[in-house]
Scaffold this active site. Structure first.
Site, short mmCIF file in Angstrom:
data_model
loop_
_atom_site.label_atom_id
_atom_site.label_comp_id
_atom_site.label_asym_id
_atom_site.label_seq_id
_atom_site.Cartn_x
_atom_site.Cartn_y
_atom_site.Cartn_z
N ASP A 1 33.07 58.33 46.55
CA ASP A 1 32.01 58.77 45.64
C ASP A 1 31.11 59.81 46.29
O ASP A 1 30.08 60.18 45.74
CB ASP A 1 31.19 57.58 45.13
CG ASP A 1 30.41 56.87 46.21
OD1 ASP A 1 30.39 57.33 47.38
OD2 ASP A 1 29.79 55.83 45.90
N ASP B 1 31.12 49.69 48.69
CA ASP B 1 29.66 49.73 48.67
C ASP B 1 29.09 48.41 49.18
O ASP B 1 28.15 48.40 49.99
CB ASP B 1 29.15 50.03 47.26
CG ASP B 1 27.63 50.07 47.20
OD1 ASP B 1 27.04 50.96 47.84
OD2 ASP B 1 27.04 49.19 46.54
N GLU C 1 29.11 58.07 55.09
CA GLU C 1 30.24 58.48 54.24
C GLU C 1 31.36 59.06 55.11
O GLU C 1 32.54 58.74 54.90
CB GLU C 1 29.79 59.51 53.20
CG GLU C 1 28.78 59.00 52.19
CD GLU C 1 29.35 58.13 51.08
OE1 GLU C 1 30.57 57.87 51.06
OE2 GLU C 1 28.56 57.71 50.22
N ASP D 1 33.07 54.19 51.20
CA ASP D 1 31.69 54.38 50.77
C ASP D 1 30.77 54.21 51.96
O ASP D 1 31.10 53.55 52.94
CB ASP D 1 31.31 53.38 49.67
CG ASP D 1 30.08 53.83 48.88
OD1 ASP D 1 29.71 55.03 48.97
OD2 ASP D 1 29.48 53.00 48.19
N GLY D 2 29.61 54.85 51.87
CA GLY D 2 28.57 54.73 52.87
C GLY D 2 27.28 54.35 52.19
O GLY D 2 27.10 54.59 51.00
N HIS E 1 28.76 53.50 41.76
CA HIS E 1 28.06 52.48 40.98
C HIS E 1 28.42 52.58 39.50
O HIS E 1 27.58 52.48 38.62
CB HIS E 1 26.54 52.60 41.17
CG HIS E 1 26.16 52.65 42.61
ND1 HIS E 1 26.22 51.56 43.44
CD2 HIS E 1 25.74 53.69 43.38
CE1 HIS E 1 25.85 51.91 44.66
NE2 HIS E 1 25.56 53.19 44.65
#
Length: 146
Positions: free
Chosen positions: A69, A134, A47, A9-10, A124
């Site tokens: 994501d 995250d 990302e 994740d970024g 999320h």
């Protein structure tokens, strides 16, 4: 080939702004967490960095299952967009310039070494590894802002 699970994740506060990335690598019951950040960046760059940095630590060609994501990353890989951008000198089908060509070059060269399969997950949304990535990314984003 070893089978590796990779979760990424970024995060970015502002776009551009301070950002961070987080990666979890899982192999044979063991996990390794990686993270980093930059003072001025974009979410999409973070990302990409999460995937690149995860692949860079692998010491031999691996079968990697990526869970992300980021539709930007997932679609560009699975739908062949990134390879087409590269073929067309980093020009997209709508004739605009592809963003982050240096990162895509690096990622595409890593994909020559490793075999990658990709799963997109909604961010999320309670996915444990995505939530952890995250948290790593946000922590690095906060550090980069200081």
């Amino acid at each position: 080939m070893k089978h590796i699970e990779m979760f990424t994740d970024g995060a970015c506060s502002g776009n551009p702004g301070p950002g961070g990335w987080g990666t979890i690598l899982r192999y044979n019951g063991h996990e390794k967490e990686l993270s980093g950040g930059e003072a001025r960046t974009t979410n999409n760059r973070m990302e990409l960095m999460a995937v690149i940095e995860g692949l860079k630590v692998l010491k031999e060609p691996c079968e990697v299952h990526l869970t992300s994501d980021s539709q930007y990353v997932c679609n560009a890989i699975t739908k062949g967009w990134a390879k087409n951008w590269q073929k067309n000198n980093w020009i997209k089908s709508d004739k605009s310039k592809a963003k982050n060509p240096e990162l895509w070059e690096e990622l595409l060269s890593l994909l020559e070494i490793h075999h990658l399969t990709v799963t997109w997950v909604r961010g999320h949304n309670g996915h444990p590894e995505n939530e952890r990535c995250d948290a790593l990314a946000v922590e690095q984003s906060r550090k980069a802002a200081m």
